[in-house]
Design a protein around this motif. Structure first.
Motif, PDB file in Angstrom:
ATOM      1  N   LEU A 127       1.046  -1.278   0.036  1.00 25.81           N
ATOM      2  CA  LEU A 127      -0.033   0.121   0.093  1.00 25.81           C
ATOM      3  C   LEU A 127       1.036   1.288  -0.022  1.00 25.81           C
ATOM      4  CD1 LEU A 127      -2.689  -1.110   2.840  1.00 25.81           C
ATOM      5  CD2 LEU A 127      -2.934  -1.301   0.110  1.00 25.81           C
ATOM      6  N   LYS A 129       1.732   5.155  -1.932  1.00 26.56           N
ATOM      7  CA  LYS A 129       1.467   6.421  -2.843  1.00 26.56           C
ATOM      8  C   LYS A 129       2.568   6.774  -3.792  1.00 26.56           C
ATOM      9  CE  LYS A 129      -3.038   7.005  -2.106  1.00 26.56           C
ATOM     10  NZ  LYS A 129      -3.941   6.962  -3.168  1.00 26.56           N
ATOM     11  N   ASN A 189      -6.319  -4.125   7.276  1.00 22.59           N
ATOM     12  CA  ASN A 189      -7.685  -3.378   7.559  1.00 22.59           C
ATOM     13  C   ASN A 189      -7.546  -2.430   8.621  1.00 22.59           C
ATOM     14  OD1 ASN A 189      -8.758  -4.736   5.176  1.00 22.59           O
ATOM     15  ND2 ASN A 189      -9.430  -6.540   6.390  1.00 22.59           N
ATOM     16  N   ASP A 190      -6.912  -2.656   9.938  1.00 21.49           N
ATOM     17  CA  ASP A 190      -6.700  -2.114  10.873  1.00 21.49           C
ATOM     18  C   ASP A 190      -6.118  -0.722  10.628  1.00 21.49           C
ATOM     19  OD1 ASP A 190      -8.174  -3.706  12.656  1.00 21.49           O
ATOM     20  OD2 ASP A 190      -6.122  -4.924  13.469  1.00 21.49           O
ATOM     21  N   LYS A 192      -5.904   0.509   7.751  1.00 19.59           N
ATOM     22  CA  LYS A 192      -6.773   1.462   6.907  1.00 19.59           C
ATOM     23  C   LYS A 192      -7.831   2.064   7.586  1.00 19.59           C
ATOM     24  CE  LYS A 192      -6.785  -1.251   2.574  1.00 19.59           C
ATOM     25  NZ  LYS A 192      -7.331  -2.185   1.535  1.00 19.59           N
ATOM     26  N   ILE A 193      -8.434   1.651   8.838  1.00 19.15           N
ATOM     27  CA  ILE A 193      -9.032   2.045   9.477  1.00 19.15           C
ATOM     28  C   ILE A 193      -9.042   3.452  10.197  1.00 19.15           C
ATOM     29  CG2 ILE A 193     -10.816   1.846  11.621  1.00 19.15           C
ATOM     30  CD1 ILE A 193     -11.532  -1.353  10.295  1.00 19.15           C
ATOM     31  N   HIS A 194      -7.743   3.131  10.794  1.00 17.67           N
ATOM     32  CA  HIS A 194      -7.158   4.112  11.781  1.00 17.67           C
ATOM     33  C   HIS A 194      -6.279   5.250  11.143  1.00 17.67           C
ATOM     34  CE1 HIS A 194      -8.177   0.900  14.421  1.00 17.67           C
ATOM     35  NE2 HIS A 194      -8.468   1.776  15.133  1.00 17.67           N
ATOM     36  N   GLU A 196      -6.121   6.200   7.483  1.00 24.00           N
ATOM     37  CA  GLU A 196      -6.789   6.280   6.057  1.00 24.00           C
ATOM     38  C   GLU A 196      -6.197   7.836   5.338  1.00 24.00           C
ATOM     39  OE1 GLU A 196     -10.942   6.875   3.647  1.00 24.00           O
ATOM     40  OE2 GLU A 196     -11.207   6.967   5.770  1.00 24.00           O
ATOM     41  N   TYR A 197      -6.322   8.759   6.456  1.00 22.48           N
ATOM     42  CA  TYR A 197      -5.631  10.389   5.808  1.00 22.48           C
ATOM     43  C   TYR A 197      -4.156   9.970   5.773  1.00 22.48           C
ATOM     44  CZ  TYR A 197      -4.047  14.766   5.763  1.00 22.48           C
ATOM     45  OH  TYR A 197      -3.285  15.906   5.334  1.00 22.48           O
ATOM     46  N   GLU A 198      -3.450   9.305   6.385  1.00 22.44           N
ATOM     47  CA  GLU A 198      -1.976   9.184   6.381  1.00 22.44           C
ATOM     48  C   GLU A 198      -1.526   8.243   4.927  1.00 22.44           C
ATOM     49  OE1 GLU A 198      -2.799  10.562  10.238  1.00 22.44           O
ATOM     50  OE2 GLU A 198      -3.600   8.723   9.219  1.00 22.44           O
ATOM     51  N   LEU A 199      -2.422   7.040   4.949  1.00 24.53           N
ATOM     52  CA  LEU A 199      -2.330   6.251   3.799  1.00 24.53           C
ATOM     53  C   LEU A 199      -2.568   7.250   2.515  1.00 24.53           C
ATOM     54  CD1 LEU A 199      -3.977   2.943   4.959  1.00 24.53           C
ATOM     55  CD2 LEU A 199      -1.465   3.339   4.295  1.00 24.53           C
ATOM     56  N   ASN A 200      -3.284   8.016   2.298  1.00 24.87           N
ATOM     57  CA  ASN A 200      -3.710   8.576   1.241  1.00 24.87           C
ATOM     58  C   ASN A 200      -2.577   9.739   1.139  1.00 24.87           C
ATOM     59  OD1 ASN A 200      -6.208   7.111   0.509  1.00 24.87           O
ATOM     60  ND2 ASN A 200      -7.337   8.481   1.724  1.00 24.87           N
TER      61      ASN A 200
END
Length: 535
Positions: A127, A129, A189-190, A192-194, A196-200
């Motif tokens: 995962l 960017k 999944n954990d 992604k839930i917690h 989400e902004y930092e992943l994006n």
């Protein structure tokens, strides 16, 4: 015409890059008021020099790829007899870049099983960017733990310990060092839930290695008199670190090795980068900057020098633990056989720089090695705050959850310690009955702490009892059978934080109600009930 640049030509290219980046240097010099002009320029030039070293390393890596590919293509065409069908220019290129290559040892020499699968050195999951060109990459390997996981709390702490500019110039790479798909995707999944902004935004990346990356663990040599289980554990850790470093190496200037159960000090990224650039500016040698005195936590390397370490790990992955291998590498680089131990120690200290006070603290008590309990603490870090005290309004507090030792709800409410209760059960309540009804502006209930992040309240609601009987204005609220209004609940990170609607009027009682079973004890590390002083 050739496929590689001469050393002179390469220097011309790099000098051109310096001219391109020089305007950026002047801009940063002007926009940095807290440093003298000369200091800012010198530090920026040091950073620019490091970035150019990184670009040169990437260029050499691509040059090697071209050489290897041309060799394989030439061999393939020669075997098939189709070389004559190529153009004259193509034949010239192949004849002048292939031939008999002298090949340096690679990962395949030390881990020959990697040749069995073309994707062995490619993440099975990624995962990302694609953020690159940053100053700092933070590597956080995590594995399945038997007792409790600290990963989410660790990543959250790392993020909250950085300001916006630090976050924009950093990448946190989480390596889920497991091959069981169900577990890997549950962790993904954990995250992604917690986050989400930092992943994006590109701040956080998640990778997992393929099963084919690891050798057959049952066939490892037993070394150092360790049990087979411990040999497998430390061998896998060596390979995990190497995989993470290989992935992170092209992304930036500095790489910092962390663990999944640590606590960081505020602005740690700026501190580490400042120390590194200061040594580069003053031409002081170093191979590793050590910002924690424990194990492999907080070790910073220049990304261009990571291949030294990765190759060393591959050579001796079965022989010794990862921190021992780092020590042996430094020893090999600095110590002389005709000098005594004292001289060797001094020489090593010139390459392995210890920074104090420490920027990271180890908070986990249960090792990833089954059955191993380790209460290691870095004394240079300082005291870790386990609770946040507040001055709350007068109230009688009661708990249906039995407390552990002196960690009572009353003392936690008074700001003297944190509340620590045994395993909550459905229907358990913690109540706060105020000495007189009051308007409440906001409430905060934070569960868990840095040493016990899993001791949280799950599926627990926050409820209030208004002092005024219900009227038509209350129809939009969610009532319980005994007249309480549900105003909030604990989220997945164990936090309940929100306002209290003024329409409810003065409140005479607030309570927490547990609605499901829990596997852990429960901690309240922060209790805040803020009165509305406007009323």
């Amino acid at each position: 015409m050739g496929l590689s640049l001469s050393p002179l030509r390469r220097r011309h290219v790099l000098f051109g890059l310096i001219l391109i980046f020089l305007p950026c240097t002047v801009f940063i010099l002007i926009s940095t008021p807290d440093m003298t002009g000369e200091e800012a320029l010198v530090e920026r030039l040091a950073e620019l020099q490091l970035r150019l070293q990184h670009l040169d390393a990437m260029y050499r890596a691509r040059e090697e790829d071209v050489q290897v590919l041309s060799h394989h293509l030439s061999q393939l065409l020669s075997d098939s007899g189709n070389l004559t069908s190529l153009s004259a220019e193509a034949r010239y290129l192949l004849n002048n870049t292939s031939g008999r290559l002298l090949r340096l040892p690679s990962a395949y020499h030390f881990l020959p099983h990697l040749l069995l699968s073309p994707s062995s050195l490619r993440p099975a999951l990624a995962l990302s960017k694609g953020r690159t060109g940053v100053s700092t990459i933070l590597g956080v390997p995590t594995v399945k733990r038997e007792v409790q996981s600290y990963l989410l709390s660790t990543v959250r702490n790392l993020i909250e310990s950085m300001n916006k500019s630090e976050q924009d110039d950093t990448v946190i790479v989480v390596l889920i060092a497991e091959t069981e798909e169900e577990y890997v995707y549950s962790v993904v999944n954990d995250i992604k839930i917690h986050f989400e902004y930092e992943l994006n935004s590109g701040l956080v990346e998640v990778i997992a290695p393929p099963a084919s990356y690891y050798p057959e663990m049952a066939r490892l040599r037993t070394t150092l008199g360790d049990s087979p289980e411990r040999v497998r554990w430390r061998t896998k850790q060596n390979l995990d670190f190497a995989f993470l470093m290989m992935y992170a190496q092209p992304k930036g200037m500095f790489y910092v090795q962390l663990e999944d159960d640590i606590l960081a000090k505020p602005h740690f990224v700026t501190t580490m980068k400042t120390v590194a650039l200061e040594r580069i500016t003053n031409k002081k040698p170093w191979f590793v900057l050590d910002f924690c005195q424990l194990g492999f936590i907080g070790k910073m390397f220049r990304c261009v020098e990571l291949p030294w370490l990765i190759q060393f790990f591959f050579m001796f992955y079965n022989d010794k633990p990862v921190d021992w291998l780092l020590d042996h590498l430094i020893h090999t680089k600095s110590c002389s056989l005709d000098k005594d131990t004292k001289h060797c120690k001094k020489a090593k200290e010139e390459l392995w720089i210890h920074y104090k006070p420490s920027l990271f603290q180890h908070i986990g008590t249960h090792s990833s090695l089954k059955g191993k309990v380790q209460k290691l603490k870095d004394k240079q870090f300082g005291k870790v705050r386990l609770f946040v005290p507040h001055a709350n309004p007068d109230a009688i507090v009661e708990s249906e959850i039995k407390c552990y030792k002196q960690h009572t709800l009353k003392r936690a409410y008074l700001g003297e310690t944190f509340f620590w209760g045994l395993v909550p059960t459905p229907g358990d309540r913690l109540t706060f009955s105020f000495s007189r009804p009051l308007y409440i502006k906001r409430y905060v209930f934070r569960s868990g702490n840095v040493e016990h992040p899993s001791d949280r309240f799950y599926n627990t609601t926050v409820e209030v009892l208004p002092s005024v009987s219900p009227t038509a204005n209350y129809e939009s609220f969610n009532y319980t059978s005994d007249g309480f209004v549900i105003i909030g609940k604990f989220d997945n990170m164990g936090l309940a934080d929100g306002p209290v609607d003024r329409k409810l009027g003065p409140i005479k009682e607030l309570r927490l109600v547990v609605h499901s079973e829990s596997d852990n004890w429960a901690i309240l590390s922060e209790i805040l009930i803020e009165p509305d002083v406007k009323r």
